[in-house]
Design an enzyme around this catalytic site. Structure first.
Site, short mmCIF file in Angstrom:
data_model
loop_
_atom_site.label_atom_id
_atom_site.label_comp_id
_atom_site.label_asym_id
_atom_site.label_seq_id
_atom_site.Cartn_x
_atom_site.Cartn_y
_atom_site.Cartn_z
N ARG A 1 -25.96 7.03 -4.75
CA ARG A 1 -26.28 6.31 -6.00
C ARG A 1 -25.82 4.86 -5.85
O ARG A 1 -24.66 4.62 -5.51
CB ARG A 1 -25.57 6.99 -7.16
CG ARG A 1 -26.03 6.53 -8.51
CD ARG A 1 -25.37 7.34 -9.61
NE ARG A 1 -25.87 8.70 -9.71
CZ ARG A 1 -25.24 9.68 -10.36
NH1 ARG A 1 -24.10 9.45 -10.97
NH2 ARG A 1 -25.76 10.90 -10.41
N ARG B 1 -18.42 4.38 -14.58
CA ARG B 1 -19.66 4.35 -13.79
C ARG B 1 -20.43 3.06 -14.04
O ARG B 1 -19.97 2.17 -14.72
CB ARG B 1 -20.54 5.54 -14.19
CG ARG B 1 -19.85 6.89 -14.17
CD ARG B 1 -19.71 7.37 -12.77
NE ARG B 1 -19.24 8.74 -12.67
CZ ARG B 1 -20.01 9.83 -12.65
NH1 ARG B 1 -21.31 9.73 -12.79
NH2 ARG B 1 -19.48 11.02 -12.49
N LYS C 1 -15.41 11.67 -15.48
CA LYS C 1 -16.29 10.50 -15.45
C LYS C 1 -16.20 9.73 -16.77
O LYS C 1 -15.87 10.29 -17.82
CB LYS C 1 -17.73 10.93 -15.19
CG LYS C 1 -18.24 11.97 -16.17
CD LYS C 1 -19.71 12.30 -15.97
CE LYS C 1 -19.98 13.14 -14.75
NZ LYS C 1 -21.35 13.70 -14.74
N LYS D 1 -18.27 6.50 -19.11
CA LYS D 1 -19.54 5.76 -19.16
C LYS D 1 -19.55 4.72 -20.27
O LYS D 1 -19.17 5.02 -21.40
CB LYS D 1 -20.69 6.75 -19.36
CG LYS D 1 -20.77 7.75 -18.21
CD LYS D 1 -21.93 8.69 -18.35
CE LYS D 1 -22.08 9.51 -17.07
NZ LYS D 1 -23.17 10.48 -17.17
N CYS E 1 -34.77 14.72 -15.76
CA CYS E 1 -33.73 14.54 -14.72
C CYS E 1 -34.28 15.01 -13.39
O CYS E 1 -35.34 15.63 -13.31
CB CYS E 1 -32.49 15.34 -15.10
SG CYS E 1 -32.70 17.10 -14.82
N CYS F 1 -30.79 18.83 -6.84
CA CYS F 1 -29.61 19.02 -7.68
C CYS F 1 -29.07 20.44 -7.56
O CYS F 1 -29.76 21.41 -7.88
CB CYS F 1 -29.92 18.72 -9.14
SG CYS F 1 -28.45 18.96 -10.15
N CYS G 1 -30.76 21.75 -16.41
CA CYS G 1 -29.56 22.51 -16.80
C CYS G 1 -28.93 21.82 -18.00
O CYS G 1 -29.35 20.74 -18.39
CB CYS G 1 -28.60 22.61 -15.61
SG CYS G 1 -27.47 21.22 -15.45
N CYS H 1 -28.49 15.28 -18.15
CA CYS H 1 -28.63 13.99 -17.45
C CYS H 1 -29.76 13.11 -18.00
O CYS H 1 -29.74 11.90 -17.79
CB CYS H 1 -28.81 14.23 -15.97
SG CYS H 1 -27.37 15.02 -15.23
#
Ligand code: SRM
Ligand code: SF4
Length: 571
Positions: free
Chosen positions: A74, A143, A207, A209, A428, A434, A473, A477
């Site tokens: 990424r 991020r 994480k 954001k 996503c 994934c 899932c 995302c």
């Protein structure tokens, strides 16, 4: 009372010597295409994930072969702005090292898929040579910082973009490990401790954001982020930002202790306080976030468990001053504005629809080649949107006609001549790369939209904007729980169907059907769409209509998300 044990990742971080672990040794081991379990966790902080091609799993197992391991990389693009040169380099590397595609992500970043271990170091080094990086693109740190990408929307845009880039720089980890491992930087003497002034040795619990929006556009989905800044413009001047905390999407099917949550707007800060506020929010989360349970470690749970008022009081203490009162703001939508627009500065901006954010060539639609040819002559920049689309921005009047010819030549001129549903869709990555995916998303949503378009067409709703998002899932995302229609992978071919999210991304949706076959979704939604066409009030949005008509009830806040879930699923 006995102390709860720390999550395993906390030990991995502590032992890692500021994210080094044994990554260098793992890269040198040519006996396998994979890395050790612990290093896989650490690699995320460096911007890369080990994956395997799930389409090939069964066959390789049958032939007793190791999984087809490869890596996703990424690339951070703060505010989503890339130069034409960076586009060309990204495009080159996609062919040379990756699977020939570029994924534009839901957080304004680039992703490569399919990079084999022996190419990993070289690819990351070349990304850095192109003046981009991958550090902190993933991992328990801040991020890619998102920002409204649209320069024509507001005179303050350039200022706001600069703020997002400053925050990004300020919160980039300081460890020298990244340079040592990937860029052959000088090794730190063993006696000399590395240093993380903001994060400390164990970084964040999870994480983190950040995003910045410029109302009336919420095209960066501020309510889904840990920390957001809402630009407040008075008499044409940027006077500061409202501060929002505690948004997030991820949850686990069947675990009601996990849930998506929309952020609370808690105060206001001046422009020159933004870095400080961002840092102190990070510090509160560093110190109070749950390090014992990773499913409960995001800032949204810290805010929800202790309350937004507690959070604000603690933040004020860390700051040493108080945030101001929230100023008025209003969002209209969270989508992109397609086609050409004139900027105030004599420049032109074009937003192109990129289905699923996947830039690739097909015989019918050679988009990747077209964009490469445009990048070769473009004198402005590219802007990745948080809706997985692409802006060719700051085009001079002289270049506009050349670019238009290329758009025509490569079949991209009418990229936005699509239904309102498709133009407001996101999916996503999901299968095959994934590892967490339970069902298809990017490869399936376009077909499902084809089916739904038939109903929209006959109902006269082709041009009505309705937001729809699909994920493979429940991690969320593509932020499916704040779209008007959300499909969330539950098992192969089956989805939880959510309805009633806010058109501006301001309200969570609610479960309408559980584990529902994808191939029956058209029949499930057709009567609702038809009723909407006939019975909607003037200007009423699809999500609002679904609530008013009783298909679902409104979700005001995260914990409420699962309320009556079973009863509603049966309804
Ligand atoms: Fe995500 C994990 C892809 C945006 C919530 N996400 C993953 C991984 C890395 C799977 C994994 O852990 O093994 C996926 C890699 C798939 C692949 O093959 O590329 C993945 N996430 C993506 C992207 C590429 C989706 C896309 O199609 O664009 C987005 C990359 C954004 C970026 O550039 O940084 C992406 N992920 C998001 C968002 C949206 C956002 O940030 O606005 C969310 C929901 C917001 C949030 O964080 O709450 C999101 N991803 C997750 C989660 C759930 C986190 C949680 O709180 O529970 C996971 C799983 C995890 O972290 O354990 C995850
Ligand atoms: Fe993978 Fe799930 Fe994220 Fe989709 S939502 S990319 S399936 S983790």
């Amino acid at each position: 009372m006995s102390e709860k044990k720390l999550a395993a990742n906390e030990g991995i971080k502590t032992r890692s010597n500021y994210l080094r672990g044994t990554i260098e040794e793992g890269l040198a081991d040519l006996s396998t295409g994979s890395m050790s379990e612990d290093d896989q966790q650490l690699l995320k902080f460096h911007g890369t994930y080990q994956q395997d091609d799930r389409d090939l799993r069964q066959n390789r197992r049958k032939h007793k072969l190791e999984k087809a391991f490869s890596f996703m990389i990424r690339i951070r693009v703060p505010g989503g702005v890339a130069t034409p040169q960076q586009w060309l380099e990204t495009d080159r590397m996609a062919t040379q090292f990756a699977n020939g595609t570029i994924k534009l992500t839901t957080r304004q970043a680039f992703q490569f898929h399919g990079i084999i271990k022996t190419n990993l170091k070289r690819t990351i080094a070349e990304i850095n040579q192109a003046a981009m990086d991958t550090i902190a693109a993933c991992g328990d740190v801040n991020r890619n910082v998102m920002c409204n990408p649209n320069p024509h929307l507001s005179s303050v845009h350039a200022e706001v973009l600069k703020v997002s880039q400053q925050i990004s720089d300020h919160l980039t980890p300081a460890t020298r490990a990244y340079h040592e491992i990937w860029l052959d930087g000088e090794k730190v003497e063993t006696s000399e401790e590395d240093f993380e002034p903001i994060y400390g040795k164990t970084y964040l619990p999870r994480k983190f954001k950040i995003t910045i929006a410029v109302p009336p556009s919420n095209d960066v989905d501020i309510f889904a982020n840990c920390l957001s800044f809402i630009a407040i413009v008075e008499e044409g001047k940027l006077v500061g930002f409202n501060v929002a905390v505690g948004g997030g999407m991820g949850m686990t099917h069947g675990d009601e202790k996990t849930y998506p949550r929309t952020a609370d707007v808690i105060g206001f800060c001046a422009v020159d306080q933004v870095n400080d506020v961002a840092e102190k929010v990070v510090l509160v989360q560093r110190d109070y976030g749950d390090r014992t349970e990773r499913k409960h470690a995001r800032l949204k749970y810290t805010v929800d468990d202790r309350g937004a008022d507690w959070f604000l009081a603690e933040l004020n203490t860390y700051l040493g001053y108080e945030l101001g009162s929230v100023r008025d703001y209003a969002f209209e939508d969270n989508g992109d504005r397609y086609g050409w627009v004139e900027g105030g500065n004599g420049k032109h901006h074009l937003t192109l629809f990129i289905q699923g954010g996947r830039v690739l060539d097909t015989p019918q639609y050679p988009m990747r080649t077209g964009l490469r040819e445009i990048a070769k002559i473009h004198d402005g920049d590219f802007r990745l949107t948080a809706n997985q689309n692409l802006m060719i921005a700051n085009v001079s009047s002289e270049k506009r006609s050349e670019i238009e010819k290329l758009l025509e030549q490569y079949g991209m001129k009418d990229s936005h001549e699509k239904s309102g549903l498709r133009l407001n869709s996101m999916a996503c990555v999901a299968l095959p790369t994934c590892g967490l995916s339970l069902a298809e998303a990017e490869r399936y949503l376009p077909d499902l939209i084809d089916e739904l378009e038939e109903v929209l067409e006959e109902s006269g709703l082709r041009h009505d904007a309705i937001t729809v998002r699909m994920t493979g899932c429940p991690n969320g995302c593509a932020r499916p729980y704040i779209s008007e229609i959300g499909f969330v992978g539950r098992s192969p071919g089956c989805y939880n169907v959510y309805l009633g999210g806010g058109f501006a991304g301001q309200r969570l949706s609610k479960l309408y059907r559980e584990n529902f076959p994808g191939n029956e979704i058209k029949d499930l939604l057709a009567p609702i769409i038809r009723r909407y066409a006939k019975e909607r009030n003037e200007g009423e949005r699809f999500g609002d209509f679904c609530i008013r008509s009783g298909y679902v009830s409104a979700t005001e806040q995260g914990k409420d998300f699962h309320k009556n879930i079973k009863a509603e699923a049966r309804a």
